[in-house]
Design an enzyme around this catalytic site. Structure first.
Site, PDB file in Angstrom:
ATOM      1  N   LYS A 186       0.814  -1.225   0.000  1.00 25.30           N
ATOM      2  CA  LYS A 186       0.000   0.000   0.000  1.00 25.30           C
ATOM      3  C   LYS A 186       0.845   1.273   0.000  1.00 25.30           C
ATOM      4  CE  LYS A 186      -0.410   0.312   4.972  1.00 25.30           C
ATOM      5  NZ  LYS A 186      -0.841  -0.380   6.163  1.00 25.30           N
TER       6      LYS A 186
ATOM      7  N   ARG B  95      -5.233   0.857  17.799  1.00 23.89           N
ATOM      8  CA  ARG B  95      -5.875   0.990  16.497  1.00 23.89           C
ATOM      9  C   ARG B  95      -6.868  -0.169  16.422  1.00 23.89           C
ATOM     10  NH1 ARG B  95      -2.718   1.355  10.750  1.00 23.89           N
ATOM     11  NH2 ARG B  95      -3.094  -0.885  10.753  1.00 23.89           N
TER      12      ARG B  95
END
Ligand SMILES: *Cc1c(COP(=O)(O)O)cnc(C)c1O
Length: 361
Positions: free
Chosen positions: A36, A131
């Site tokens: 990514k 997260r």
């Protein structure tokens, strides 16, 4: 043949990837490649494939489609907890996904059934970085038991993510807890888990310096493959042969000369609504470059290759650099070279305005 340009050196990236892969494998860890950060640039995918990586991971399905198109034999892993609205696509495209929500597992199982596929899941434990993942141990085990029972899912393993939000360092304690989770889940389900995924690039220092808990057998590596500078500089974990020059960004000088360093007039906020401090260093030589925040995200994430060049600031489409201390004499139309940190790589590789040049050397 315009600027700004991104030079891509696939051989350097392949070498980084090989060094990292060998380092992991020596420690009993299979690295998977996270694509990514460089927007799944095909030539970099090829370099990683050549270096032996056979699982490509991204938080965006579009990039996994790209990877599968070029390398149908490679496994694809979805990194971001899937949206309920993308499960149809997810099951079609990704072989594996990271998960943390009981309701998503339930829906994913249904969708996999509808598509007559078996979908593999890695369940995420939050070990304090805050997260994704289940924070509570017992809830995490319940999630594992749920996944194990769902007929169209295969519980491939467990994993964690550290550093990204909470800046938490992977260490023997938090990753040790993940390894222990694996043992407890294995005893409850009565079989081995194939994967215990111990984080990302930020877990490499632990591996390099020793102390990776036994049982961790996968790392998901992105940043270190292409821009290992943080690994070397912030984390004091140099690995012989790693290079940060696999990607070089070039930008052209559109104005050059001397100007004061202290803005003149009544001050408010800059282009982005921030209050900025300026240091008065008198008049200095500087250059204005045709490159801006729209291209690189954050000018502090560029590293000038000329040590005499210092970045002063940027707006959307302009970069201002101090060139007073440079040994080079620059002229209008000259080009400056920059190495990239992760964030500027993320923007530059995704930008349509930046031409990509592949250099095979
Ligand atoms: C982005 C990401 C990674 C890769 O992180 P790097 O710092 O680039 O190595 C690994 N795991 C997850 C879940 C991610 O989102």
């Amino acid at each position: 043949m315009g600027y700004p340009r991104l030079l891509i050196y696939p051989q350097k990236i392949r070498k980084n990837a090989m060094i990292l892969r060998e380092t992991c494998i020596r420690a009993g860890i299979e690295p998977v490649a996270v694509i990514k950060g460089f927007n799944a640039q095909p030539v970099i995918l090829q370099a990683l494939f050549d270096a032996g990586y056979r699982c490509f991971c991204s938080s965006r399905l579009k990039q996994l489609v790209e990877a599968k198109k070029l390398f149908p034999e490679v496994q694809s892993m979805m990194l971001r907890i899937p949206m309920l609205s993308e499960l149809g696509e997810l099951v079609k495209i990704a072989d594996i996904s990271l998960n943390s929500e009981p309701a998503v597992l339930e829906a994913l199982n249904k969708e996999a059934g509808r598509q007559k596929r078996k979908h593999q899941v890695i369940l995420m434990r939050d070990l304090g970085d805050l997260r994704e993942g289940q924070l509570d141990r017992e809830s995490f085990y319940q999630l594992a038991l749920q996944a194990e029972k769902l007929p169209n899912l295969h519980l491939l393993g467990i994993g964690t993510n550290l550093t990204c939000y909470g800046s938490i360092i992977p260490g023997p304690e938090n990753l040790g807890e993940l390894a222990e989770d694996a043992l407890r889940i294995e005893s409850r389900i009565g079989r081995k888990l194939e994967v215990v995924s111990g984080g990302s690039t930020s877990s490499l220092p632990l591996l390099i310096h020793g102390g990776m808990p036994k049982g961790i057998n996968q790392l998901r590596l992105g940043e270190a493959l292409t821009v290992p500078c943080d690994l070397i500089d912030y984390w004091q974990s140099p690995l012989e042969g790693l290079s940060n020059t696999g990607l070089i960004l070039q930008a052209e000088i559109i104005e050059i000369g001397e100007k004061p360093t202290m803005p003149i007039g009544k001050k408010a906020r800059n282009a982005f609504g921030s209050e900025t401090l300026y240091e008065d260093l008198g008049c200095r030589k500087r250059a204005l470059l045709a490159l801006g925040v729209a291209d690189i995200g954050d000018e502090s994430k560029l590293i000038p290759m000329d040590p005499g060049v210092r970045i002063l600031g940027a707006s959307s489409d302009h970069l201002i650099v101090d060139i007073q201390d440079s040994k080079n004499i620059y002229h209008l139309g000259d080009v400056l070279d920059f190495q990239l940190h992760y964030k500027s790589m993320l923007f530059a590789t995704a930008s349509d305005e930046i031409e990509k040049f592949i250099i095979q050397e």
